[in-house]
Design a protein around this motif. Structure first.
Motif, mmCIF file in Angstrom:
data_model
loop_
_atom_site.group_PDB
_atom_site.id
_atom_site.type_symbol
_atom_site.label_atom_id
_atom_site.label_comp_id
_atom_site.label_asym_id
_atom_site.label_seq_id
_atom_site.Cartn_x
_atom_site.Cartn_y
_atom_site.Cartn_z
ATOM 1 N N HIS A 49 28.913 -18.237 80.136
ATOM 2 C CA HIS A 49 27.676 -18.332 80.918
ATOM 3 C C HIS A 49 27.979 -18.289 82.415
ATOM 4 C CE1 HIS A 49 25.233 -19.202 77.392
ATOM 5 N NE2 HIS A 49 26.172 -20.055 77.014
ATOM 6 N N TYR A 50 28.995 -19.033 82.846
ATOM 7 C CA TYR A 50 29.379 -19.028 84.259
ATOM 8 C C TYR A 50 29.954 -17.675 84.663
ATOM 9 C CZ TYR A 50 28.573 -24.002 84.757
ATOM 10 O OH TYR A 50 27.973 -25.226 84.823
ATOM 11 N N TYR A 51 30.760 -17.097 83.798
ATOM 12 C CA TYR A 51 31.352 -15.784 84.059
ATOM 13 C C TYR A 51 30.251 -14.732 84.214
ATOM 14 C CZ TYR A 51 34.144 -11.574 83.289
ATOM 15 O OH TYR A 51 34.731 -10.341 83.418
ATOM 16 N N ASN A 52 29.298 -14.722 83.289
ATOM 17 C CA ASN A 52 28.214 -13.746 83.345
ATOM 18 C C ASN A 52 27.343 -13.941 84.572
ATOM 19 O OD1 ASN A 52 29.126 -12.573 80.995
ATOM 20 N ND2 ASN A 52 27.704 -13.694 79.686
ATOM 21 N N LEU A 55 29.082 -12.381 87.407
ATOM 22 C CA LEU A 55 28.913 -10.925 87.384
ATOM 23 C C LEU A 55 27.542 -10.519 87.909
ATOM 24 C CD1 LEU A 55 30.503 -9.870 83.964
ATOM 25 C CD2 LEU A 55 31.454 -9.577 86.255
ATOM 26 N N ARG A 56 26.501 -11.259 87.511
ATOM 27 C CA ARG A 56 25.148 -10.946 87.992
ATOM 28 C C ARG A 56 25.062 -11.139 89.501
ATOM 29 N NH1 ARG A 56 23.848 -13.094 82.844
ATOM 30 N NH2 ARG A 56 23.698 -15.228 83.628
ATOM 31 N N ASP A 57 25.676 -12.200 90.005
ATOM 32 C CA ASP A 57 25.664 -12.441 91.450
ATOM 33 C C ASP A 57 26.411 -11.333 92.193
ATOM 34 O OD1 ASP A 57 24.280 -14.773 90.940
ATOM 35 O OD2 ASP A 57 26.009 -16.099 91.250
ATOM 36 N N ALA A 58 27.551 -10.904 91.651
ATOM 37 C CA ALA A 58 28.323 -9.822 92.273
ATOM 38 C C ALA A 58 27.524 -8.523 92.249
ATOM 39 C CB ALA A 58 29.661 -9.644 91.560
ATOM 40 N N HIS A 59 26.839 -8.265 91.141
ATOM 41 C CA HIS A 59 26.032 -7.051 91.022
ATOM 42 C C HIS A 59 24.903 -7.062 92.050
ATOM 43 C CE1 HIS A 59 22.989 -4.401 88.981
ATOM 44 N NE2 HIS A 59 24.045 -3.614 89.059
#
Length: 87
Positions: A49-52, A55-59
């Motif tokens: 959940h934290y990893y995803n 990724l969403r924040d980076a995107h």
């Protein structure tokens, strides 16, 4: 997904933080091994959940930068001579 793993140094720092938390907030000392087990549990159970979210924040950050770049490119455009006239 690949299992979340930490370097020895990072794992030691996280385990130390877990132990400090248990002592300060719960008034309950916890040993190194139980803290490592707790870290492994959280990494397995909620790490994705934290990893995803990362990724969403980076995107989202990348999309903002791309929009800024598109605007910068648009501002570089020059008006064309004879625009709107027919030959």
């Amino acid at each position: 997904m690949k299992k979340i793993e930490f370097s020895k140094e990072a794992k030691a720092a996280i385990v130390s933080s877990i132990r400090r938390y248990f002592e300060a907030e719960l008034d309950q000392p916890i040993g190194v091994l139980p803290a490592e087990f707790l870290l492994d549990f959280f990494a397995d159970e909620i790490g994705a959940h934290y990893y995803n979210q990362g990724l969403r924040d980076a995107h989202a950050a990348l999309l903002r930068k791309m929009e800024d770049l598109a605007e910068d490119i648009y501002l570089l455009e020059r008006e064309e001579k004879n625009k709107g006239t027919t030959a």
